[in-house]
Scaffold this motif. Structure first.
Motif, PDB file in Angstrom:
ATOM      1  N   GLU A  42      18.753  68.400  50.669  1.00  0.00           N
ATOM      2  CA  GLU A  42      17.333  68.728  50.529  1.00  0.00           C
ATOM      3  C   GLU A  42      17.091  69.633  49.319  1.00  0.00           C
ATOM      4  O   GLU A  42      18.006  70.256  48.795  1.00  0.00           O
ATOM      5  CB  GLU A  42      16.815  69.409  51.801  1.00  0.00           C
ATOM      6  N   SER A  43      15.847  69.707  48.908  1.00  0.00           N
ATOM      7  CA  SER A  43      15.485  70.531  47.755  1.00  0.00           C
ATOM      8  C   SER A  43      15.547  72.018  48.102  1.00  0.00           C
ATOM      9  O   SER A  43      15.473  72.406  49.273  1.00  0.00           O
ATOM     10  CB  SER A  43      14.073  70.189  47.294  1.00  0.00           C
ATOM     11  N   ALA A  44      15.665  72.831  47.069  1.00  0.00           N
ATOM     12  CA  ALA A  44      15.670  74.287  47.257  1.00  0.00           C
ATOM     13  C   ALA A  44      14.374  74.737  47.931  1.00  0.00           C
ATOM     14  O   ALA A  44      14.386  75.654  48.760  1.00  0.00           O
ATOM     15  CB  ALA A  44      15.867  74.991  45.922  1.00  0.00           C
ATOM     16  N   HIS A  45      13.270  74.092  47.617  1.00  0.00           N
ATOM     17  CA  HIS A  45      11.985  74.429  48.227  1.00  0.00           C
ATOM     18  C   HIS A  45      12.015  74.167  49.735  1.00  0.00           C
ATOM     19  O   HIS A  45      11.559  74.995  50.526  1.00  0.00           O
ATOM     20  CB  HIS A  45      10.852  73.637  47.571  1.00  0.00           C
ATOM     21  N   GLN A  46      12.559  73.012  50.139  1.00  0.00           N
ATOM     22  CA  GLN A  46      12.626  72.688  51.562  1.00  0.00           C
ATOM     23  C   GLN A  46      13.548  73.649  52.303  1.00  0.00           C
ATOM     24  O   GLN A  46      13.256  74.055  53.424  1.00  0.00           O
ATOM     25  CB  GLN A  46      13.083  71.240  51.755  1.00  0.00           C
ATOM     26  N   VAL A  47      14.659  74.009  51.665  1.00  0.00           N
ATOM     27  CA  VAL A  47      15.596  74.958  52.269  1.00  0.00           C
ATOM     28  C   VAL A  47      14.908  76.310  52.456  1.00  0.00           C
ATOM     29  O   VAL A  47      14.994  76.928  53.519  1.00  0.00           O
ATOM     30  CB  VAL A  47      16.878  75.078  51.432  1.00  0.00           C
ATOM     31  N   ALA A  48      14.188  76.769  51.436  1.00  0.00           N
ATOM     32  CA  ALA A  48      13.491  78.057  51.511  1.00  0.00           C
ATOM     33  C   ALA A  48      12.392  78.025  52.569  1.00  0.00           C
ATOM     34  O   ALA A  48      12.204  78.995  53.315  1.00  0.00           O
ATOM     35  CB  ALA A  48      12.912  78.421  50.149  1.00  0.00           C
ATOM     36  N   GLY A  93      22.108  82.431  62.514  1.00  0.00           N
ATOM     37  CA  GLY A  93      23.217  81.846  61.777  1.00  0.00           C
ATOM     38  C   GLY A  93      22.749  80.767  60.809  1.00  0.00           C
ATOM     39  O   GLY A  93      23.240  80.678  59.675  1.00  0.00           O
ATOM     40  N   ILE A  94      21.803  79.937  61.242  1.00  0.00           N
ATOM     41  CA  ILE A  94      21.243  78.925  60.348  1.00  0.00           C
ATOM     42  C   ILE A  94      20.542  79.613  59.183  1.00  0.00           C
ATOM     43  O   ILE A  94      20.739  79.259  58.023  1.00  0.00           O
ATOM     44  CB  ILE A  94      20.257  78.003  61.095  1.00  0.00           C
ATOM     45  N   GLU A  95      19.730  80.606  59.506  1.00  0.00           N
ATOM     46  CA  GLU A  95      18.991  81.347  58.486  1.00  0.00           C
ATOM     47  C   GLU A  95      19.942  81.911  57.427  1.00  0.00           C
ATOM     48  O   GLU A  95      19.699  81.796  56.237  1.00  0.00           O
ATOM     49  CB  GLU A  95      18.201  82.460  59.169  1.00  0.00           C
ATOM     50  N   GLU A  96      21.061  82.486  57.871  1.00  0.00           N
ATOM     51  CA  GLU A  96      22.046  83.054  56.940  1.00  0.00           C
ATOM     52  C   GLU A  96      22.689  81.967  56.073  1.00  0.00           C
ATOM     53  O   GLU A  96      22.924  82.187  54.885  1.00  0.00           O
ATOM     54  CB  GLU A  96      23.118  83.811  57.711  1.00  0.00           C
ATOM     55  N   ARG A  97      22.949  80.809  56.636  1.00  0.00           N
ATOM     56  CA  ARG A  97      23.537  79.706  55.861  1.00  0.00           C
ATOM     57  C   ARG A  97      22.574  79.194  54.800  1.00  0.00           C
ATOM     58  O   ARG A  97      22.999  78.605  53.810  1.00  0.00           O
ATOM     59  CB  ARG A  97      23.936  78.552  56.774  1.00  0.00           C
ATOM     60  N   LEU A  98      21.283  79.379  55.014  1.00  0.00           N
ATOM     61  CA  LEU A  98      20.283  78.877  54.086  1.00  0.00           C
ATOM     62  C   LEU A  98      20.063  79.804  52.891  1.00  0.00           C
ATOM     63  O   LEU A  98      19.372  79.434  51.958  1.00  0.00           O
ATOM     64  CB  LEU A  98      18.955  78.664  54.812  1.00  0.00           C
TER      65      LEU A  98
END
Length: 100
Positions: A42-48, A93-98
């Protein structure tokens, strides 16, 4: 707690329903591998956007049962308690991986 709408979390709803669907474990060995696959595709925007929505959800001050219900309402078929965890820690944990 205020009633949350699924439309309040479009990126999180898309992520949970598309990546943590009922067959997620057939496609990935671990929940962390699912998150890594999302980040790679996914794009950096979607990850953010996903990271921001997870932070907003966690800021709602829900207890574990309320959070579990909300996560399932958003489309997740994964239950972190089956791996000895809880929803708060799993989402953090997901938040930290992102952040990478």
């Amino acid at each position: 707690m205020s009633v949350l709408q699924m439309s309040d979390f479009p990126a999180l709803r898309n992520f949970l329903s598309a990546y943590f669907h009922q067959d997620w474990a057939v496609e990935h060995d671990t929940p962390g591998a699912v998150v890594d696959y999302f980040v790679e595709g996914e794009s950096a925007h979607q990850v953010a956007q996903l990271r921001d929505e997870i932070a907003r959800l966690l800021a709602q001050d829900m207890d574990e049962d309320e959070l579990a219900a909300q996560v399932h309402e958003l489309g997740s078929e994964y239950d972190p308690s089956l791996d000895g965890g809880n929803y708060q820690d799993w989402l953090r944990g997901i938040e930290e991986r992102l952040i990478a």
